[in-house]
Design a protein around this motif. Sequence first.
Motif: not given
Length: 125
Positions: A17, A19, A21, A84-86
């Motif tokens: 990631d 960071g 989007p 985000s990836r989260d």
Amino acid sequence: MAVDPRGADLARLISEDPGGPVVMLNLLRFAPDGAAAYQEYSRRAAEFLHKYGGRVLYGGQGSTALVAETGQAWDAVLVVWYPSRDAFSSMVADPGYLEITSLRTQALSEAVLQATVPWPGFGES
């Protein structure tokens, strides 16, 4: 062919990631009679997409392949933005979302699901 991300794939998505989007590219090849199942999956998945802050930027049916080897044309393309990836990872781990993933699995014979990273200066006004 794999059509669903595995745990190791999701772990790699998070570990890489940068960071910010993420825009996910979805290239879809439907199983016989899979388009209707994918439409139902999409309808039900919209609730989870909204819950985790995502939005569909584009969805369309494949058309004329201008530059592609035999078998590289896709039935549909979907481009989806997540904050985000989260957020993406949380969505696909949501118990309610997991209840509908079988619709996606049965609908597809092949898929590409690829995170993208923006190029500097592109899309900025």
